[in-house]
Write an enzyme that holds these catalytic residues in place. Structure first.
Site, PDB file in Angstrom:
ATOM      1  N   HIS A 166     -12.602 -12.888  -2.233  1.00  0.00           N
ATOM      2  CA  HIS A 166     -13.137 -11.572  -2.570  1.00  0.00           C
ATOM      3  C   HIS A 166     -14.396 -11.708  -3.424  1.00  0.00           C
ATOM      4  CE1 HIS A 166      -8.884 -10.634  -1.717  1.00  0.00           C
ATOM      5  NE2 HIS A 166      -9.333  -9.458  -1.335  1.00  0.00           N
ATOM      6  N   HIS A 208      -4.347 -16.445   6.460  1.00  0.00           N
ATOM      7  CA  HIS A 208      -5.775 -16.235   6.713  1.00  0.00           C
ATOM      8  C   HIS A 208      -6.278 -17.507   7.372  1.00  0.00           C
ATOM      9  CE1 HIS A 208      -4.572 -13.954   3.090  1.00  0.00           C
ATOM     10  NE2 HIS A 208      -5.455 -13.035   3.460  1.00  0.00           N
ATOM     11  N   ASP A 213     -10.975 -10.797   8.013  1.00  0.00           N
ATOM     12  CA  ASP A 213     -10.691 -10.239   6.701  1.00  0.00           C
ATOM     13  C   ASP A 213     -11.833  -9.268   6.395  1.00  0.00           C
ATOM     14  OD1 ASP A 213      -9.349  -9.858   4.323  1.00  0.00           O
ATOM     15  OD2 ASP A 213      -9.264 -11.971   3.791  1.00  0.00           O
ATOM     16  N   ARG A 270       0.825  -1.210   0.000  1.00  0.00           N
ATOM     17  CA  ARG A 270       0.000   0.000   0.000  1.00  0.00           C
ATOM     18  C   ARG A 270       0.858   1.258   0.000  1.00  0.00           C
ATOM     19  NH1 ARG A 270      -3.405  -3.590  -1.558  1.00  0.00           N
ATOM     20  NH2 ARG A 270      -4.675  -4.617   0.029  1.00  0.00           N
TER      21      ARG A 270
END
Length: 476
Positions: free
Chosen positions: A178, A166, A250, A73
């Site tokens: 996702h 995860h 998440d 990021r």
């Protein structure tokens, strides 16, 4: 009924937001006890932004996905200064992995970021996995476990909390959470031997946080996603594995759970399962209050015990307290700069076939494999830029998946692909290109298939330093 019920509910919410400064609603929420904030590349992250959070709530848990490699990021436009997990697993030097983790931690510490949603402790057992892949240290549980520990030690040694993800393991899936709910079909015995050892090792190393995976694991609980399962989150992770740190979801807008329930219901069910913090990738004041009010209503209705909510909020505060107590480590890390460790790791991770000695600018053909949604869409492969920095007149052509190859002339050709091991169409593209130009150079930035052609370079991940290492090798 506790008078600070609304504040408890706010403490367990960790939203993301639009914009490059803290919006007024977020400032108000922090003043009302909002426990955390999640940062993304869209926020143009810098120290003044984070000071805005701290001014409203000094104990804010500021979180970010900074894995290195494909998921960055802070360095999304130029590419990460550190190769990702797969590259580190290929090198298999735990000291080097710890050094990389420490430098990532140092970078976050300089910005006053509390928590890194890294490392991925998933064992990439299924080569068709669309979302983990190079984000995993590899397919071997023991290798993943030892590098997970090294990475955790590096980040936390810089005074920043790490987060193993995860849980209980996203590596044996063929669906991106996702987009839909993945199912892990393995038996409990296989899960215990293959998927859980890295998490067990991370817990033993003192990892401060674990992120749940939105996964259906019938061998553990066939009733629904692991994030919403008390059997998985509390009985297994807390009870059997002994984790007592902050457990975070998440992002709850991911379709794996969002297709089943609304945000408030997801938050209530996750908290009831044993989760402590609710990650909301993108929020507004209205949506944040809807989730808060759903939590409060669930407590008042007796659906969610207030003791469970209070326990979750306490774990969020404990993480903030842990971070505050490690300012000396962060000061030390600030002076412990090793700007070359990422490139050293990337060079060590290269696997090559044949030889190349580019002496003039090539045509770089970048095949646009679609990355998964964990990867910021602005993330570049970096190969063209790296070659252009070393060879003038380097040119670039882009090719859509399964599209037509560009016209070749007498210039050298470098074909950049990703995850040829996973995509038959990528392998076919390489074969078509080689039929036209047997002398072309293939660079695979993902998990490679067996090398095709005379010269093949695998970087095992996407990062600025991985691209530079490949370019250097091509000019030897």
């Amino acid at each position: 009924m506790s008078g600070d019920l609304y504040r408890l509910a706010m403490t367990v919410l960790h939203p993301g937001f639009e914009g490059t400064s803290a919006p007024d609603w977020l400032r108000r929420a922090l003043g009302e006890g909002l426990g955390g904030v999640v940062l993304f590349a869209r926020n143009a992250i810098d120290e003044p932004l984070i000071r805005q959070f701290r001014a409203e709530n000094p104990g804010t848990v500021v979180a970010i996905d900074e894995e290195g490699g494909t998921v960055t990021r802070l360095e999304v436009m130029a590419g990460s200064s550190f190769p990702g997990n797969r590259a580190l697993g290929v090198v298999d030097d735990v000291k080097l992995t710890e050094q990389v983790g420490r430098q990532i931690g140092r970078m976050l510490a300089d910005l006053d970021i509390t928590l890194d949603y890294a490392p991925s402790a998933d064992v990439n057992a299924n080569p068709d996995n669309p979302v983990i892949g190079v984000r995993s240290f590899g397919p071997d549980p023991e290798l993943v476990a030892r590098h997970t520990v090294a990475y955790v030690n590096g980040v936390q040694g810089a005074g920043v909390a790490a987060c193993a993800k995860h849980f209980p393991g996203h590596g044996d899936t063929v669906t991106d959470s996702h987009l839909a709910l993945p199912t892990v079909h393995a038996s409990r015995e296989v899960l215990m031997e293959r998927d859980l050892p890295p998490f067990r090792a991370a817990i033993g190393a003192g990892v401060r946080s674990i992120m749940s995976g939105h996964l259906l694991v019938p061998a553990l609980d066939p009733s629904g996603p692991a994030t919403l399962s008390r059997t998985v989150m509390t009985e297994l992770l807390r009870g059997e594995l002994g984790f007592d740190g902050m457990l975070v979801t998440d992002a709850i807008e991911m379709r794996a759970v969002a297709a089943m329930f609304g945000p408030g219901e997801i938050a209530v069910r996750a908290l009831g399962a044993g989760v402590d913090a609710i990650c909301v990738g993108l929020s507004t004041e209205e949506s944040l209050h809807e989730i808060r009010d759903a939590i409060v209503a669930a407590v008042r209705a007796g659906v969610l015990p207030e003791e469970r909510l209070a326990e979750a909020a306490a774990r969020v505060r404990d993480l903030s307290t842990w971070y505050a107590a490690r300012s000396a480590l962060r000061d030390q890390a600030h002076d412990d700069v090793d700007e070359g460790v990422g490139l050293r790791a990337a060079r060590a991770a290269l696997t090559t076939t044949g030889k190349a000695a580019l002496d003039r600018g090539p045509l770089v053909v970048e095949v646009n494999t679609r990355f998964n949604k964990a990867v910021d869409p602005a993330t570049p492969t970096g190969i063209t830029a790296a070659l252009a920095s070393l060879l003038p007149n380097t040119a670039r052509a882009q090719m859509e998946p399964e599209g037509e190859l560009p016209a070749f002339d007498d210039r050298p050709v470098v074909l950049v692909v990703h995850d040829s091991a996973r995509h038959a169409w990528v392998r076919d593209t390489v074969a078509r290109a080689l039929a036209l130009r047997p002398d072309l150079i293939v660079v695979d930035t993902g998990i490679p298939a067996p090398p095709q052609g005379a010269t093949h370079v695998a970087t095992h991940g996407i990062s600025r330093v991985s691209a530079l290492a490949a370019a250097e090798w091509l000019l030897r």
